[in-house]
Write a protein that holds these residues in place. Structure first.
Motif, PDB file in Angstrom:
ATOM      1  N   TYR A 218      12.678 -11.299  14.359  1.00 14.64           N
ATOM      2  CA  TYR A 218      12.747 -10.378  13.225  1.00 14.64           C
ATOM      3  C   TYR A 218      11.805  -9.204  13.419  1.00 14.64           C
ATOM      4  O   TYR A 218      12.142  -8.048  13.135  1.00 14.64           O
ATOM      5  N   LEU A 219      10.620  -9.491  13.970  1.00 20.16           N
ATOM      6  CA  LEU A 219       9.606  -8.448  14.134  1.00 20.16           C
ATOM      7  C   LEU A 219       9.923  -7.489  15.283  1.00 20.16           C
ATOM      8  O   LEU A 219       9.269  -6.458  15.427  1.00 20.16           O
ATOM      9  N   LEU A 220      10.941  -7.830  16.092  1.00 23.57           N
ATOM     10  CA  LEU A 220      11.336  -6.891  17.143  1.00 23.57           C
ATOM     11  C   LEU A 220      11.907  -5.615  16.539  1.00 23.57           C
ATOM     12  O   LEU A 220      11.968  -4.577  17.200  1.00 23.57           O
ATOM     13  N   ASN A 221      12.361  -5.672  15.297  1.00 23.16           N
ATOM     14  CA  ASN A 221      12.698  -4.451  14.573  1.00 23.16           C
ATOM     15  C   ASN A 221      11.372  -3.737  14.274  1.00 23.16           C
ATOM     16  O   ASN A 221      10.560  -4.237  13.506  1.00 23.16           O
ATOM     17  N   PRO A 222      11.142  -2.575  14.901  1.00 20.60           N
ATOM     18  CA  PRO A 222       9.813  -1.954  14.771  1.00 20.60           C
ATOM     19  C   PRO A 222       9.403  -1.717  13.319  1.00 20.60           C
ATOM     20  O   PRO A 222       8.212  -1.743  12.997  1.00 20.60           O
ATOM     21  N   MET A 223      10.390  -1.482  12.440  1.00 15.55           N
ATOM     22  CA  MET A 223      10.040  -1.168  11.065  1.00 15.55           C
ATOM     23  C   MET A 223       9.675  -2.407  10.254  1.00 15.55           C
ATOM     24  O   MET A 223       9.088  -2.296   9.172  1.00 15.55           O
ATOM     25  N   ALA A 224      10.012  -3.617  10.734  1.00 14.58           N
ATOM     26  CA  ALA A 224       9.705  -4.824   9.969  1.00 14.58           C
ATOM     27  C   ALA A 224       8.200  -4.984   9.805  1.00 14.58           C
ATOM     28  O   ALA A 224       7.688  -5.145   8.686  1.00 14.58           O
ATOM     29  N   GLY A 225       7.476  -4.898  10.934  1.00 13.39           N
ATOM     30  CA  GLY A 225       6.027  -5.005  10.855  1.00 13.39           C
ATOM     31  C   GLY A 225       5.417  -3.829  10.112  1.00 13.39           C
ATOM     32  O   GLY A 225       4.446  -3.978   9.370  1.00 13.39           O
ATOM     33  N   VAL A 226       6.009  -2.643  10.298  1.00 12.31           N
ATOM     34  CA  VAL A 226       5.466  -1.442   9.664  1.00 12.31           C
ATOM     35  C   VAL A 226       5.523  -1.558   8.140  1.00 12.31           C
ATOM     36  O   VAL A 226       4.558  -1.255   7.440  1.00 12.31           O
ATOM     37  N   VAL A 227       6.655  -2.033   7.627  1.00 14.40           N
ATOM     38  CA  VAL A 227       6.791  -2.165   6.177  1.00 14.40           C
ATOM     39  C   VAL A 227       5.772  -3.169   5.645  1.00 14.40           C
ATOM     40  O   VAL A 227       5.115  -2.947   4.620  1.00 14.40           O
ATOM     41  N   GLU A 228       5.590  -4.283   6.375  1.00 17.93           N
ATOM     42  CA  GLU A 228       4.613  -5.279   5.967  1.00 17.93           C
ATOM     43  C   GLU A 228       3.206  -4.671   5.930  1.00 17.93           C
ATOM     44  O   GLU A 228       2.424  -4.904   5.003  1.00 17.93           O
ATOM     45  N   LEU A 229       2.902  -3.834   6.932  1.00 19.24           N
ATOM     46  CA  LEU A 229       1.584  -3.199   6.988  1.00 19.24           C
ATOM     47  C   LEU A 229       1.381  -2.224   5.828  1.00 19.24           C
ATOM     48  O   LEU A 229       0.318  -2.191   5.207  1.00 19.24           O
ATOM     49  N   TYR A 230       2.410  -1.423   5.545  1.00 16.16           N
ATOM     50  CA  TYR A 230       2.316  -0.501   4.408  1.00 16.16           C
ATOM     51  C   TYR A 230       2.037  -1.282   3.124  1.00 16.16           C
ATOM     52  O   TYR A 230       1.247  -0.883   2.277  1.00 16.16           O
ATOM     53  N   ARG A 231       2.724  -2.414   2.970  1.00 13.26           N
ATOM     54  CA  ARG A 231       2.585  -3.179   1.735  1.00 13.26           C
ATOM     55  C   ARG A 231       1.190  -3.772   1.618  1.00 13.26           C
ATOM     56  O   ARG A 231       0.593  -3.770   0.539  1.00 13.26           O
ATOM     57  N   GLN A 232       0.666  -4.252   2.749  1.00 13.11           N
ATOM     58  CA  GLN A 232      -0.704  -4.774   2.708  1.00 13.11           C
ATOM     59  C   GLN A 232      -1.699  -3.653   2.415  1.00 13.11           C
ATOM     60  O   GLN A 232      -2.660  -3.840   1.671  1.00 13.11           O
ATOM     61  N   ALA A 233      -1.450  -2.481   2.998  1.00  8.82           N
ATOM     62  CA  ALA A 233      -2.373  -1.357   2.814  1.00  8.82           C
ATOM     63  C   ALA A 233      -2.382  -0.887   1.371  1.00  8.82           C
ATOM     64  O   ALA A 233      -3.439  -0.588   0.814  1.00  8.82           O
ATOM     65  N   THR A 236      -0.744  -5.386  -1.569  1.00  8.81           N
ATOM     66  CA  THR A 236      -1.116  -6.796  -1.596  1.00  8.81           C
ATOM     67  C   THR A 236      -2.492  -7.071  -0.997  1.00  8.81           C
ATOM     68  O   THR A 236      -3.020  -8.172  -1.163  1.00  8.81           O
ATOM     69  N   GLY A 237      -3.065  -6.075  -0.261  1.00  7.05           N
ATOM     70  CA  GLY A 237      -4.290  -6.385   0.466  1.00  7.05           C
ATOM     71  C   GLY A 237      -3.959  -7.347   1.590  1.00  7.05           C
ATOM     72  O   GLY A 237      -2.805  -7.480   1.982  1.00  7.05           O
ATOM     73  N   GLY A 238      -4.970  -8.013   2.128  1.00 11.18           N
ATOM     74  CA  GLY A 238      -4.694  -8.967   3.199  1.00 11.18           C
ATOM     75  C   GLY A 238      -4.526  -8.258   4.521  1.00 11.18           C
ATOM     76  O   GLY A 238      -4.291  -7.056   4.571  1.00 11.18           O
ATOM     77  N   TRP A 239      -4.658  -9.028   5.602  1.00 12.95           N
ATOM     78  CA  TRP A 239      -4.649  -8.428   6.935  1.00 12.95           C
ATOM     79  C   TRP A 239      -3.549  -9.039   7.773  1.00 12.95           C
ATOM     80  O   TRP A 239      -3.254 -10.230   7.628  1.00 12.95           O
ATOM     81  N   PRO A 240      -2.969  -8.250   8.670  1.00 14.70           N
ATOM     82  CA  PRO A 240      -1.860  -8.758   9.488  1.00 14.70           C
ATOM     83  C   PRO A 240      -2.364  -9.675  10.591  1.00 14.70           C
ATOM     84  O   PRO A 240      -3.519  -9.586  10.988  1.00 14.70           O
ATOM     85  N   SER A 241      -1.483 -10.539  11.085  1.00 11.75           N
ATOM     86  CA  SER A 241      -1.844 -11.361  12.230  1.00 11.75           C
ATOM     87  C   SER A 241      -1.809 -10.506  13.480  1.00 11.75           C
ATOM     88  O   SER A 241      -1.049  -9.537  13.560  1.00 11.75           O
ATOM     89  N   PRO A 242      -2.674 -10.823  14.464  1.00  9.47           N
ATOM     90  CA  PRO A 242      -2.633 -10.079  15.737  1.00  9.47           C
ATOM     91  C   PRO A 242      -1.240 -10.132  16.356  1.00  9.47           C
ATOM     92  O   PRO A 242      -0.799  -9.185  17.001  1.00  9.47           O
TER      93      PRO A 242
END
Lengths: 274, 268
Positions: A218-233, A236-242
């Protein structure tokens, strides 16, 4: 003598020696002037002007909120903000790609009548959309302040999210603009694919809903991780996994590299086909 | 990377004797289909079949001398514009070699980047940067550009309010304020009113006086005769003749059938 094929290496006397015709200051100013031209002339005959860049995402968000908060009832807290964190970056992505796709085909004179570093055309189209994105973020900020929210320390992720987004966005813009010269189908197909890709990112549902064994794919879609990062930023707070960062960076950088390769291979033949 | 016109590599007087050399240059253009068919082109790619097309240039060899004014004449479809595009680097030859050792202008025609909804001022900056200037350079030449174009009162109006003549004058005025060792002109001079044409002529005379090189494509034989030392006669993509202006123009006029529309309509 041989004919040139679409994407072959150019004949002797090719592009390399001519790149040096321009110095960096000129290319920078050319880029800035093109961005300025794009921003000035885009809304010339509209009553609402640049407001359209806020209205579009707002309507999309309203629809998603009605459907998934009141009809399907996902029960996610702060759902309007939750959705906006995905819709705004996606609106930017789609507008920028759409703008870049047409950047060469709508200015044939800049390809056929003059020699410029042609990559500035899709790149300036992306930059103009970035300005609109910044404006729409101001609206998001207004909504958050109205709801009495202040961003957490995770807002430091925002530049990371934006940087990663720009990697794949630039790659897609370069490749799309060049290929659209050869096959105008590209200009029709890419926006459809992007609309599909929207559902393959944590857009109106959280990343946690994706089964763990599918998550890397799922994360191979470049925007999947990006959207999650925007939401955390922003929310929701919280930090992404490496792992998320690594996969997203790898996928995004791969798209950029592919875009650069495609553009460079198409460049010598753009004039013949436009 | 050093620009090719930087010191030691020849720029203006004192540069190479032949700043532009073409050796057996040919250019194949494919016939333009209304639709680009993916299946068809894949089939051709797989089978190696020839795409339908034509040779816009075939086997053209030419050495442009520093400081000369070279005219290019020939009927429509002779390959004149394609030759300029190859020299300017806008398109690549299908075969043959192009060596450019000077700062050659990179545009054909004028006002290529003009946008209707921008003001004249914004268009000057946009077009100037398209032609290779920085915004700082354009700002310092801005008043002179506007004066040459004669659009002082309209400079902050959007371009769509300009007449065709004003637009073309503005395009020429920007191009005239970019420094080139070799200026390539494609039918630029048949546009303005008389006063403007006189100013254009003065600009070109100054350019020639500075021993810069001029390559001029025109259907107006009077213009070619007045400006050029040598003339290249192109016919169906090949070199028909190359030599002193008087001699070649006389032969060209003699060979041209009476009433040839290409000869009567400049810029067609």
């Amino acid at each position: 003598m041989s004919r040139a094929s679409d994407l072959a290496v150019p004949a002797a006397g090719g592009a390399a020696r001519r790149i040096g015709r321009r110095d960096v200051a000129n290319v920078r100013d050319l880029f800035l002037n093109l961005v300025h031209a794009d921003l000035t002339s885009r809304f010339h005959s509209t009553a609402l002007g640049a407001l359209w860049f806020v209205l579009g995402p707002t309507l999309t968000t309203l629809i998603l909120v009605v459907v998934f908060q009141h009809v399907v009832r996902l029960g996610i807290p702060d759902y309007p903000l939750f959705v906006l964190c995905a819709v705004l970056p996606w609106s930017f992505y789609q507008a920028a790609v759409q703008n870049a796709l047409a950047s060469l085909t709508r200015s044939p004179a800049l390809v056929k009548r003059v020699l410029i570093p042609r990559a500035v055309l899709p790149l300036s189209a992306v930059a103009a959309s970035l300005v609109h994105f910044a404006l729409s973020l101001l609206v998001l900020l207004g909504v958050m302040l109205a709801l009495g929210r202040t961003p957490s320390a995770a807002v430091a992720l925002f530049p990371v999210a934006l940087g990663l987004q720009l990697l794949s966005l630039t790659g897609l813009a370069l490749a799309g603009a060049a290929l659209n010269v050869f096959y105008r189908d590209v200009g029709h197909v890419v926006p459809v694919l992007l609309r599909l890709a929207f559902y393959l990112t944590p857009s109106f549902y959280p990343l946690a809903y994706v089964p763990a064994r599918w998550r890397d794919l799922y994360l191979l879609n470049p925007m999947a991780g990006v959207v999650e990062l925007y939401r955390q930023a922003l929310l929701t707070g919280g930090w992404p996994s490496p792992r998320l960062l690594a996969i997203t960076f790898g996928a995004s950088a791969a798209v950029l590299a592919a875009g650069i390769v495609v553009f460079r291979r198409c460049d010598p033949y753009l004039e013949d086909h436009l | 990377m050093n620009p090719p016109w930087s010191a030691g590599n020849g720029s203006g007087p004192g540069g190479p004797a032949e700043p532009i050399v073409l050796e057996r240059v040919s250019k194949w253009y494919r016939r333009r289909d209304r639709r680009a068919m993916l299946a068809m082109s894949l089939y051709r790619r797989l089978t190696g079949a020839l795409t339908p097309g034509f040779w816009a240039l075939s086997d053209v060899s030419l050495a442009v001398r520093a400081g000369e004014a070279l005219g290019i004449v020939g009927p429509n479809g002779a390959g004149k514009t394609t030759l300029l595009k190859v020299i300017a680097g806008i398109t690549h030859p299908t075969s043959g070699r192009v060596a450019v050792r000077a700062h050659v202008s990179t545009h054909l025609g004028v006002g290529s980047g003009f946008q209707q909804y921008l003001t004249g001022r914004d268009n000057v900056f946009l077009q100037g940067s398209i032609l290779g200037l920085t915004n700082r350079q354009i700002a310092s030449r801005f008043d002179a550009i506007v004066a040459l174009a004669g659009i002082e009162t309209a400079v902050d109006q959007p371009l769509w309010t300009y007449s065709a003549g004003m637009t073309t004058r503005l395009g020429f005025a920007v191009a005239a304020h970019v420094d080139f060792d070799v200026l390539v002109l494609d039918e630029a001079l048949s546009v303005g009113d008389r006063a403007f044409n006189e100013r254009c002529a003065a600009v070109l005379q100054g350019f020639r006086a500075a021993q810069r090189t001029l390559i001029l494509v025109s259907h107006s034989l009077a213009t070619v005769r007045a400006l050029c030392d040598r003339v290249l006669w192109l016919d169906r993509g090949g070199v028909r003749a190359l030599g002193a202006a008087d001699e070649i123009l006389r032969a060209y006029e003699a060979a041209r059938p009476r009433g040839d529309p290409a000869a009567r309509v400049p810029g067609s």
